[in-house]
Write an enzyme that holds these catalytic residues in place. Structure first.
Site, PDB file in Angstrom:
ATOM      1  N   HIS A 160       0.858  -1.195   0.000  1.00 21.40           N
ATOM      2  CA  HIS A 160       0.000   0.000   0.000  1.00 21.40           C
ATOM      3  C   HIS A 160       0.892   1.243   0.000  1.00 21.40           C
ATOM      4  O   HIS A 160       1.936   1.270   0.651  1.00 21.40           O
ATOM      5  CB  HIS A 160      -0.929  -0.004   1.221  1.00 21.40           C
ATOM      6  CG  HIS A 160      -1.971   1.062   1.132  1.00 21.40           C
ATOM      7  ND1 HIS A 160      -1.715   2.362   1.455  1.00 21.40           N
ATOM      8  CD2 HIS A 160      -3.262   1.019   0.722  1.00 21.40           C
ATOM      9  CE1 HIS A 160      -2.806   3.086   1.242  1.00 21.40           C
ATOM     10  NE2 HIS A 160      -3.761   2.287   0.802  1.00 21.40           N
ATOM     11  N   GLU A 217      -4.047   2.195  -7.404  1.00 19.94           N
ATOM     12  CA  GLU A 217      -4.395   3.291  -6.503  1.00 19.94           C
ATOM     13  C   GLU A 217      -3.506   4.495  -6.790  1.00 19.94           C
ATOM     14  O   GLU A 217      -2.364   4.566  -6.289  1.00 19.94           O
ATOM     15  CB  GLU A 217      -4.190   2.866  -5.047  1.00 19.94           C
ATOM     16  CG  GLU A 217      -5.112   1.769  -4.588  1.00 19.94           C
ATOM     17  CD  GLU A 217      -5.423   1.892  -3.107  1.00 19.94           C
ATOM     18  OE1 GLU A 217      -6.603   1.928  -2.758  1.00 19.94           O
ATOM     19  OE2 GLU A 217      -4.487   1.978  -2.309  1.00 19.94           O
TER      20      GLU A 217
HETATM   21  P1  PGA Z   1      -9.681   6.011   0.268  1.00 19.83           P
HETATM   22  O1  PGA Z   1      -8.444   5.001   0.530  1.00 19.83           O
HETATM   23  O2  PGA Z   1     -10.826   5.172  -0.240  1.00 19.83           O
HETATM   24  O3  PGA Z   1      -9.952   6.631   1.596  1.00 19.83           O
HETATM   25  O4  PGA Z   1      -9.214   6.986  -0.748  1.00 19.83           O
HETATM   26  C1  PGA Z   1      -8.152   3.976  -0.348  1.00 19.83           C
HETATM   27  C2  PGA Z   1      -6.871   3.289   0.078  1.00 19.83           C
HETATM   28  O5  PGA Z   1      -5.948   3.966   0.551  1.00 19.83           O
HETATM   29  O6  PGA Z   1      -6.758   2.052  -0.039  1.00 19.83           O
END
Ligand code: PGA
Length: 250
Positions: free
Chosen positions: A93, A161
Site C-alpha cells: 500500500h 491506486e
Molecule cells: P480512500 O483510501 O478510499 O480513503 O481513498 C483507499 C486506500 O488507501 O486504499
C-alpha cells in the site's frame, strides 16, 4: 471475473474493539443478500481475532512480515494471519511505501510469504502526483512480481491506486473513470508482457482512491475494473453496504 471483489481497508481504524465489531457485524448483516460480490474486510491486526467471517464477508489483513516466524520484534506473519481466518493480505500500500519505507524488493518478499501461507496478495500500485504513470506502474509490477510462477500469479489481485486520489474529501478528487480504464488496460498490457494474455485477463484489477457509493458504479461500467479497494467509505457501514450491494446488482 466471476464476482466483483470489494476490499475494505480500515487502515488504523476504528479506535476500539467494540466499534470494530459493530461495524463488521453491520456490514456482514447488510450485505447478506448481495449478489455477485465478495467483500473482504481488512481491519488492523488486533481486531482480527474478534471478527468472524460469514455471509458475503471474508477477512483480510493490511500487511505482514516476509518471514513465517522468528526474531522480528513487533511483526506479524502471514501464517499467523491465516490461522486467524484471513484469506487476503494487502501488500505494498502506498502509505506503507511512503511512511514505512517499504520498497519493491521488500514487497516482493512479502508477496511470496503471503502465497506461502496460501493467502491471496492484493498488490497496490500507483503513481504520485506528477509522476509518469506508465513508468511507475511498469516498474512496480516488474519488480514486485519478479520470480513468481504462473500458478502463483493466479492467486494475485492488483489494486491500482493513484496516490493523489487517495482520501480526498467526498470523493471529488478521485481519478476519472477514463484514467482508471487506461491504467487498468496498461496493467493488463504489462502482465501480458511479463506472463501471457491468457493469464493477464484472469487477474482481478481493482481501483482504489476515494471510492464511494456514488462513484463506484462508474468505475465498473466505464473503467471495467473487477472491484475496489475502499478506505474512508468502508468505515461507514451504510456507505460500504451500498457499494457492495449496488455493484453486485449492476
Ligand atoms: P480512500 O483510501 O478510499 O480513503 O481513498 C483507499 C486506500 O488507501 O486504499
Amino acid at each position: 471475473m466471476e464476482k466483483y471483489l470489494i476490499v475494505a481497508n480500515w487502515k488504523m481504524n476504528p479506535k476500539a474493539a467494540k466499534e470494530a465489531l459493530a461495524l463488521f457485524e453491520a456490514v456482514k448483516e447488510g450485505t447478506k443478500s448481495a449478489k455477485n460480490v465478495e467483500a473482504v474486510i481488512c481491519p488492523p491486526f488486533v481486531w482480527l481475532p474478534k471478527l468472524k467471517a460469514g455471509g458475503r464477508v471474508k477477512l483480510g489483513a493490511q500487511n505482514c512480515h516476509w518471514e513465517m516466524q522468528g526474531a522480528y520484534t513487533g511483526e506479524v506473519s502471514a501464517l499467523m494471519l491465516a490461522d486467524l481466518g484471513a484469506k487476503y493480505v494487502i501488500v505494498g500500500h502506498s502509505e506503507r511505501r511512503q511512511y514505512l519505507g517499504e520498497n519493491d524488493e521488500l514487497i516482493g518478499f512479502k508477496i511470496k510469504a503471503v502465497l506461502k501461507a496460501e493467502l491471496k496478495p492484493i498488490l497496490c500500485v500507483g503513481e504520485k502526483e506528477g509522476e509518469e504513470i506508465n513508468l511507475v506502474i511498469e516498474e512496480q509490477l516488474t519488480r514486485d512480481l519478479s520470480g513468481l510462477s504462473v500458478n502463483q500469479m493466479k492467486q494475485i489481485v492488483i489494486a491500482y491506486e493513484p496516490i493523489w486520489a487517495i482520501s480526498t474529501s467526498d470523493g471529488l478528487g478521485a481519478c476519472s473513470p477514463d484514467s482508471a480504464l487506461s491504467a487498468a488496460l496498461f496493467i493488463r498490457r504489462i502482465l501480458t508482457k511479463l506472463y501471457s494474455r491468457f493469464l493477464a485477463d484472469k487477474i482481478p484489477i481493482l481501483y482504489g482512491g476515494s471510492v464511494n457509493a456514488q462513484n463506484a458504479a462508474d468505475y465498473v461500467f466505464k473503467a471495467q475494473v473487477d472491484g475496489f479497494l475502499v478506505g474512508g467509505a468502508s468505515l461507514e457501514a451504510e456507505e460500504f453496504i451500498k457499494i457492495v450491494k449496488n455493484i453486485g446488482e449492476t
